[in-house]
Design an enzyme around this catalytic site. Structure first.
Site, PDB file in Angstrom:
ATOM      1  N   ASP A  40      61.739  -9.033  74.331  1.00  0.00           N
ATOM      2  CA  ASP A  40      62.404 -10.374  74.171  1.00  0.00           C
ATOM      3  C   ASP A  40      62.125 -10.509  72.521  1.00  0.00           C
ATOM      4  O   ASP A  40      61.335 -10.020  71.931  1.00  0.00           O
ATOM      5  CB  ASP A  40      61.667 -11.741  74.845  1.00  0.00           C
ATOM      6  N   THR A 132      74.271 -12.874  86.348  1.00  0.00           N
ATOM      7  CA  THR A 132      75.610 -13.408  86.785  1.00  0.00           C
ATOM      8  C   THR A 132      76.574 -13.415  86.173  1.00  0.00           C
ATOM      9  O   THR A 132      76.492 -14.192  85.048  1.00  0.00           O
ATOM     10  CB  THR A 132      75.163 -14.880  87.632  1.00  0.00           C
ATOM     11  N   GLU A 162      70.988 -10.139  91.099  1.00  0.00           N
ATOM     12  CA  GLU A 162      69.726 -10.624  91.701  1.00  0.00           C
ATOM     13  C   GLU A 162      70.042 -11.858  92.646  1.00  0.00           C
ATOM     14  O   GLU A 162      71.138 -12.269  92.531  1.00  0.00           O
ATOM     15  CB  GLU A 162      68.942 -11.199  90.487  1.00  0.00           C
ATOM     16  N   ARG A 165      65.573 -16.796  94.411  1.00  0.00           N
ATOM     17  CA  ARG A 165      65.088 -18.130  94.832  1.00  0.00           C
ATOM     18  C   ARG A 165      63.816 -18.452  93.903  1.00  0.00           C
ATOM     19  O   ARG A 165      62.835 -18.067  94.140  1.00  0.00           O
ATOM     20  CB  ARG A 165      64.786 -18.243  96.164  1.00  0.00           C
ATOM     21  N   ASN A 222      76.185 -18.038  96.403  1.00  0.00           N
ATOM     22  CA  ASN A 222      75.688 -19.268  95.721  1.00  0.00           C
ATOM     23  C   ASN A 222      76.719 -20.369  96.214  1.00  0.00           C
ATOM     24  O   ASN A 222      76.655 -21.463  96.396  1.00  0.00           O
ATOM     25  CB  ASN A 222      75.461 -19.032  94.174  1.00  0.00           C
ATOM     26  N   PHE A 263      70.122 -25.042 104.697  1.00  0.00           N
ATOM     27  CA  PHE A 263      70.819 -25.534 103.566  1.00  0.00           C
ATOM     28  C   PHE A 263      71.801 -26.752 104.190  1.00  0.00           C
ATOM     29  O   PHE A 263      73.078 -26.952 103.938  1.00  0.00           O
ATOM     30  CB  PHE A 263      71.950 -24.630 102.949  1.00  0.00           C
ATOM     31  N   LEU A 264      71.257 -27.230 105.175  1.00  0.00           N
ATOM     32  CA  LEU A 264      72.166 -28.351 106.184  1.00  0.00           C
ATOM     33  C   LEU A 264      71.259 -29.644 106.088  1.00  0.00           C
ATOM     34  O   LEU A 264      71.366 -30.267 106.966  1.00  0.00           O
ATOM     35  CB  LEU A 264      72.370 -28.084 107.524  1.00  0.00           C
ATOM     36  N   CYS A 274      71.380 -22.401  88.467  1.00  0.00           N
ATOM     37  CA  CYS A 274      72.230 -21.454  89.144  1.00  0.00           C
ATOM     38  C   CYS A 274      73.567 -21.812  89.967  1.00  0.00           C
ATOM     39  O   CYS A 274      74.541 -21.707  89.567  1.00  0.00           O
ATOM     40  CB  CYS A 274      71.704 -20.663  90.196  1.00  0.00           C
ATOM     41  N   LYS A 337      64.351 -28.824  93.002  1.00  0.00           N
ATOM     42  CA  LYS A 337      63.888 -28.445  94.292  1.00  0.00           C
ATOM     43  C   LYS A 337      62.242 -28.283  94.075  1.00  0.00           C
ATOM     44  O   LYS A 337      61.770 -28.051  93.039  1.00  0.00           O
ATOM     45  CB  LYS A 337      64.532 -27.341  94.665  1.00  0.00           C
TER      46      LYS A 337
END
Length: 463
Positions: A40, A132, A162, A165, A222, A263-264, A274, A337
């Site tokens: 880095d 991504t 990747e 989560r 996603n 996811f409902l 993301c 979240k």
């Protein structure tokens, strides 16, 4: 630490970029038994990682970092050349944020990292993209890397998306649902397969494909999850109009193996670093490729999701008699979240800031994200506990579904507030228990086509 000369041994790995993805990937790869060097440009970040400290909350990651920096299997440096000289397989784990003024992805970091690796090679190597990116990026980077490599050094590039989560990233790296490897015909991917030998032996599916397919897997996953969330929120509006219970409906849908329950959960909708940027970038790229129906679908998914934030604001306004001016609002949740301190595009903070701009006295509490939220939005008030956030509140909002909030004692909290009104924007409370304790529990107000107030997403500007 030196590159492996045994073609059957586990290769030495470099990880370029030690943000959320890179730090987790480096530590988990060391846990898989490989020697790893992380790179880095920020010396302070490198020093912190070497001490086992991370600038974000991710369960299990600090322990993994400390364990493998102590054994010497994992180390960090600010020198790309040093890392590349020591390694055989080079993972590019830098960010691809949304461009300013556009929905397209900013590829400057991933391009710079790929070229830095290629130019620093002292022996043949394999570059592995994990970032991504829009479809078509990998083929272009492969061409650039081959042109930039020193004479006599062979380099190839594959794409290995990747699927981390937040809150479960260590587990997702050590025991992934699947491993996707995209490459051009004739590319030797054996070094990468040796990196993943343990999870594959443990039964993780390995999917080999071309570069475009590998690039599309992550953003498509996603986009599907985002669509599922926006679908149930659209159906929730129908349920509200018809007097139906969307939570029971979602449970019934979830018993169908083709659909599943995850996811409902109707409510405030998705955010984070993301899903929002990925669906926007995919919609933008789909438009460029002439896939108009996909672009239109994803735009509608995004619009439904953003409208949920306005519905929460409308609900609070109704509860408070049309105005929140000088009303005290206790907000439970800041992270997008639970199990993370990430507040990027957080629906919770979006709503909190919008209410603050309408004159409310907002006090926020989050078990992990309070400090990160306060750095981005210092004009909001912050409490050190649930009790501090709700004390004297005219209305309480549950905006992130932490277990601490779902299992809070409604009777104890009832004694602290000025008015026992709670807006459960995540449908995580035991409504009967809260009502029995004297609370009025509110769902979301009906959606409206043209809100008189500014939209929540337009109102949120960090101070």
């Amino acid at each position: 630490m030196s590159p492996s000369t045994d073609t059957t041994a586990a290769p030495v790995v470099s990880v370029i970029g030690t943000g959320y993805l890179g730090a987790t990937h480096a530590a988990a790869t060391a846990e898989l038994g490989l020697d790893v060097v992380g790179v880095d440009a920020d010396p302070a970040k490198i020093d912190a990682l070497a001490r086992g400290e991370v600038p974000f909350y991710e369960p299990g990651l600090p322990e993994l970092l400390r364990r493998h920096t102590e054994t010497g299997r994992l180390r960090f440096t600010t020198s790309v050349a040093e890392a590349v000289a020591a390694a055989d397989v080079h993972f590019v784990c830098v960010g691809t944020p949304q461009q300013r003024g556009s929905n397209a992805a900013d590829l400057s970091y991933v391009e710079a990292a790929t070229l830095a690796v290629a130019r620093s090679l002292t022996h043949d190597g394999l570059i592995v993209g994990k970032s991504t990116v829009p479809v078509g990026t990998a083929a272009r980077l492969r061409t650039l890397a081959r042109a930039a490599a020193p004479d006599g050094v062979e380099v190839d590039l594959v794409w290995n998306p990747e699927f981390l989560r937040e809150g479960k990233a260590v587990e997702d790296t050590l025991r992934p649902d699947r491993i996707v490897v995209g490459s051009e015909p004739g590319t030797d991917v054996e070094p990468l397969l040796r990196v993943y030998a343990r999870p594959v032996e443990d039964g993780t599916p390995l999917i080999r494909c071309d570069l475009p397919t590998a690039e599309l897997v992550k953003v498509s996953a996603n986009a599907f999850l985002a669509t599922k969330i926006s679908f149930i929120n659209a159906i929730a509006e129908v349920c509200d109009a018809a007097g139906a219970d969307v939570a029971v409906l979602a449970d019934a849908l979830g018993h169908d193996a083709r659909i599943g329950r995850q996811f409902l959960d109707a409510g405030l909708g998705f955010g984070g670093g993301c899903l929002p940027k990925d669906i926007r970038a995919l919609a933008h790229r789909a438009g460029e490729l002439g896939a108009g129906r996909a672009a239109t679908l994803l735009q509608q998914v995004d619009e439904i999701n953003m409208a949920q934030r306005q519905r929460v604001i409308d609900t609070v306004l109704q509860v408070c008699g049309g105005s929140v001016l000088n009303r005290r609002v206790g907000v439970l949740g800041a992270a997008f979240k639970p199990r993370t301190d990430d507040v990027r595009d957080s629906p919770a903070l979006n709503v909190a800031a919008a209410l603050h701009l309408r004159g409310a006295q907002v006090v926020v509490f989050d078990p992990q994200a309070g400090a990160t939220a306060q750095r981005q939005f210092p004009t909001l008030g912050y409490g050190a506990s649930v009790a501090e956030a709700v004390a004297g509140a005219d209305v309480v909002l549950v905006l992130t579904e932490w277990d601490e909030f779902a299992h809070a004692d409604p009777a104890r909290l009832r004694a602290l507030v000025a008015s026992p009104q709670v807006v459960d924007a995540r449908h995580c409370l035991d409504e009967r228990a809260w009502r029995a304790a004297g609370w009025s529990v509110h769902g979301l107000a009906p959606a409206r086509e043209a809100p008189a107030e500014p939209r929540a997403q337009d109102a949120l500007v960090p101070a």
